[in-house]
Design an enzyme around this catalytic site. Structure first.
Site, PDB file in Angstrom:
ATOM      1  CG  ASP A   1      -7.345   3.603  -0.836  1.00 39.54           C
ATOM      2  OD1 ASP A   1      -7.876   2.493  -0.735  1.00 39.54           O
ATOM      3  OD2 ASP A   1      -7.371   4.430   0.107  1.00 39.54           O
TER       4      ASP A   1
ATOM      5  CE  LYS B   1      -4.364   1.260   0.197  1.00 36.66           C
ATOM      6  NZ  LYS B   1      -5.564   0.613  -0.376  1.00 36.66           N
TER       7      LYS B   1
HETATM    8  P1  NDP Z   1     -12.832   8.045  -2.866  1.00 34.47           P
HETATM    9  O1  NDP Z   1     -11.784   9.055  -2.615  1.00 34.47           O
HETATM   10  O2  NDP Z   1     -13.342   7.858  -4.265  1.00 34.47           O
HETATM   11  O3  NDP Z   1     -14.107   8.338  -1.950  1.00 34.47           O
HETATM   12  C1  NDP Z   1     -14.021   8.383  -0.565  1.00 34.47           C
HETATM   13  C2  NDP Z   1     -15.341   8.894  -0.017  1.00 34.47           C
HETATM   14  O4  NDP Z   1     -15.319   8.852   1.395  1.00 34.47           O
HETATM   15  C3  NDP Z   1     -15.606  10.355  -0.396  1.00 34.47           C
HETATM   16  O5  NDP Z   1     -16.980  10.560  -0.510  1.00 34.47           O
HETATM   17  C4  NDP Z   1     -15.034  11.106   0.790  1.00 34.47           C
HETATM   18  O6  NDP Z   1     -15.625  12.384   0.984  1.00 34.47           O
HETATM   19  C5  NDP Z   1     -15.353  10.184   1.939  1.00 34.47           C
HETATM   20  N1  NDP Z   1     -14.324  10.293   2.986  1.00 34.47           N
HETATM   21  C6  NDP Z   1     -12.983  10.147   2.849  1.00 34.47           C
HETATM   22  N2  NDP Z   1     -12.358  10.347   4.014  1.00 34.47           N
HETATM   23  C7  NDP Z   1     -13.326  10.642   4.901  1.00 34.47           C
HETATM   24  C8  NDP Z   1     -13.307  10.946   6.278  1.00 34.47           C
HETATM   25  N3  NDP Z   1     -12.165  10.972   6.980  1.00 34.47           N
HETATM   26  N4  NDP Z   1     -14.513  11.180   6.871  1.00 34.47           N
HETATM   27  C9  NDP Z   1     -15.674  11.129   6.165  1.00 34.47           C
HETATM   28  N5  NDP Z   1     -15.731  10.841   4.854  1.00 34.47           N
HETATM   29  C10 NDP Z   1     -14.588  10.597   4.239  1.00 34.47           C
HETATM   30  O7  NDP Z   1     -12.273   6.666  -2.279  1.00 34.47           O
HETATM   31  P2  NDP Z   1     -12.767   5.191  -2.558  1.00 34.47           P
HETATM   32  O8  NDP Z   1     -14.225   5.176  -2.791  1.00 34.47           O
HETATM   33  O9  NDP Z   1     -11.859   4.609  -3.557  1.00 34.47           O
HETATM   34  O10 NDP Z   1     -12.418   4.489  -1.171  1.00 34.47           O
HETATM   35  C11 NDP Z   1     -13.360   4.409  -0.092  1.00 34.47           C
HETATM   36  C12 NDP Z   1     -12.932   3.321   0.861  1.00 34.47           C
HETATM   37  O11 NDP Z   1     -12.905   2.064   0.158  1.00 34.47           O
HETATM   38  C13 NDP Z   1     -11.544   3.454   1.473  1.00 34.47           C
HETATM   39  O12 NDP Z   1     -11.563   2.892   2.772  1.00 34.47           O
HETATM   40  C14 NDP Z   1     -10.673   2.588   0.573  1.00 34.47           C
HETATM   41  O13 NDP Z   1      -9.514   2.142   1.226  1.00 34.47           O
HETATM   42  C15 NDP Z   1     -11.638   1.450   0.302  1.00 34.47           C
HETATM   43  N6  NDP Z   1     -11.341   0.653  -0.873  1.00 34.47           N
HETATM   44  C16 NDP Z   1     -11.261   1.214  -2.115  1.00 34.47           C
HETATM   45  C17 NDP Z   1     -11.011   0.421  -3.223  1.00 34.47           C
HETATM   46  C18 NDP Z   1     -11.023   0.967  -4.593  1.00 34.47           C
HETATM   47  O14 NDP Z   1     -10.960   0.151  -5.541  1.00 34.47           O
HETATM   48  N7  NDP Z   1     -11.123   2.265  -4.801  1.00 34.47           N
HETATM   49  C19 NDP Z   1     -10.755  -1.018  -3.081  1.00 34.47           C
HETATM   50  C20 NDP Z   1     -10.943  -1.531  -1.746  1.00 34.47           C
HETATM   51  C21 NDP Z   1     -11.194  -0.702  -0.697  1.00 34.47           C
HETATM   52  P3  NDP Z   1     -15.317  13.626  -0.004  1.00 34.47           P
HETATM   53  O15 NDP Z   1     -16.203  13.404  -1.204  1.00 34.47           O
HETATM   54  O16 NDP Z   1     -15.698  14.818   0.799  1.00 34.47           O
HETATM   55  O17 NDP Z   1     -13.874  13.563  -0.342  1.00 34.47           O
END
Ligand code: NDP
Length: 444
Positions: A166, A126
């Protein structure tokens, strides 16, 4: 003291001030206890758990870049190459101001077992940076990505370490990172996944984590005698995972009532409108207040709170530790029957325990969100073959992988007397394959 407890104490002492990493290791070690008890002498002698909890390599580097005002900014970059026993390191890059070594280590550690569960030959890693893409111009994001890759390129490669996206790293960032890698090395190789479709990306990769989460949830409910069709769901997040989870849920006949971002959350009694959400988040990169403006029937709340909504399913898809003990109590009170994790480690340890002990079906992240990395591995295969598979082909393979994962973790849990404890099943099944490969490869 038992071997498991000794190793946990050692991890805490050796990695101070990294609570997320401690949490991930604790959750894992607790559930593999029955396996360790069975093999304690062998594992102790070969220090298997000490080796497993110590990354093979941790890279930390300076990332200087120039902002639009001509000011030089300096961020920190990380890549933790945790374990390569079953394949090249594989795992995403996170760009978020909260990133520090402990976050990258927790994610890299979980990634080892998640990747193992996919059944594909990928090790765990990671990376990321404390850079915040929010509010930055495209030029600033490009300048940062180019500087980040100018150091990272020497540590990665199609057969050694293949990063992906991510939080904060989507198609735009992967494009800039890939361009710089190619420019420096002259290699047109599958060194990153999540690439655009015109330069080696795989169809269905964008959708894979969210879709995979729903394929997993549907199968998990099925083995518990329940049909997902007609259920309601609360989803948190509004990013890549959340958007495609909502889309697939709706295709399966589930009504999704909520989504959230880092400033607030939406309740939409008519069901979240995916096209509107995509326009707000993927096109305008705006706040959810814009969703509310476009959907007058919906309600916008400042702060956190999606879990107060009465639904059958809870699908946390935002970030770590976003579902706490209080939230778990509310979910149970409201009759929630299943929590499946789209984000990594979104449920705190006490909340997980509470849910499990109150009969809520719990689908752990390692298994439930493995569809993203599994499809990344399919992208690697297509890059090696220099072929592109159709959307249906990739989606079909993804579905099968998620169904297999459900049955593998269910079987592993049963085998070790933990029937219905899918978190334990995921840790045990993921661990057994990696442990076997590590033991076979000697002390390395
Ligand atoms: P994105 O950046 O596309 O989206 C993240 C979302 O979560 C956004 O809406 C963001 O808000 C919100 N967010 C982020 N940090 C916080 C926080 N501290 N408090 C509240 N809301 C928060 O990321 P992903 O969708 O790719 O990832 C989401 C999760 O899924 C993570 O835990 C990641 O590790 C996990 N994941 C992702 C994979 C992937 O293929 N992308 C694979 C496996 C797991 P805002 O819109 O305001 O930024």
């Amino acid at each position: 003291m038992s071997y498991v407890d000794e190793v946990y104490e050692r991890v805490v002492a050796k990695n101070p001030a990294e609570p997320e990493f401690h949490q991930a290791v604790k959750e894992f070690l607790e559930s593999i206890r029955p396996v360790v008890d069975k093999h304690e002498e062998e594992y102790r002698k070969t220090a298997l758990l000490e080796r497993l909890t110590e990354p093979e390599r941790q890279i930390r580097f300076r990332v200087p870049w120039v902002d639009d005002k001509g000011q030089v900014q300096v961020n920190t970059g990380y890549r933790v190459q945790f374990n390569s026993a079953i394949g090249p390191y594989k795992g995403g890059l996170r760009f978020h101001p909260s990133v520090y070594l402990g976050i990258i280590k927790f994610l890299g550690f979980e990634q080892i077992f998640k990747n193992s569960l996919t059944g594909l030959p990928i090790g765990g890693g990671k990376g990321g940076s404390d850079f915040d893409p929010k509010g930055k111009s495209d030029r600033e994001v490009m300048a940062f990505c180019q500087s980040f890759m100018t150091e990272l390129y020497r540590h990665i490669g199609a057969d050694t370490d293949v990063p992906a996206g991510d939080i904060g790293v989507g198609g735009r960032e992967i494009g800039f990172l890939y361009g710089q890698y190619k420019r420096i090395t002259g290699l047109y190789e599958g060194v990153l996944t999540g690439k655009g479709l015109t330069y080696g990306g795989s169809l269905a990769r964008t959708e894979a984590t969210g879709y995979g989460l729903l394929y997993f949830t549907k199968e998990l409910l099925k083995i518990n005698g329940k049909d997902i069709k007609g259920m309601t769901a609360a989803v948190s997040g509004a990013g890549n995972v959340a958007i495609y989870a909502i889309q697939k849920a709706q295709q399966m006949g589930v009504k999704v009532l909520t989504c959230s971002d880092s400033t607030g959350w939406i309740y939409d009694p008519d069901g979240i409108d995916v096209a509107t959400l995509q326009e707000v988040k993927e096109v305008h990169r705006a706040r959810l207040t814009e969703y509310k403006a476009k959907r007058p029937n919906s309600v916008y709340h400042e702060g956190r709170g999606v879990w107060v909504t009465k639904t059958d399913l809870a699908l946390p898809c935002a970030t770590q530790n976003e579902l706490t003990l209080d939230d778990a109590k509310t979910l149970v009170e409201n009759g929630c029957i299943a929590v499946c994790e789209g984000a990594n480690m979104p449920t705190t340890l006490d909340a997980t325990e509470y849910l499990k002990s109150h009969g809520v079906i719990f689908g752990p992240a390692k298994a439930a969100n493995a569809g993203g990395v599994a499809t990344s591995a399919l992208e690697m295969s297509q890059n090696s073959e220099r072929l592109s598979w159709t959307f249906e082909e990739v989606d079909q393979k993804l579905q099968q992988i998620m169904i297999n994962i459900v049955h593998n973790i269910d079987n592993a849990a049963r085998e070790y007397g933990k029937e219905g404890d899918y978190a334990a099943g995921a840790n045990i099944a993921g661990f057994l394959k990696v442990a076997d490969a590590m033991q076979a490869q000697g002390i390395v």
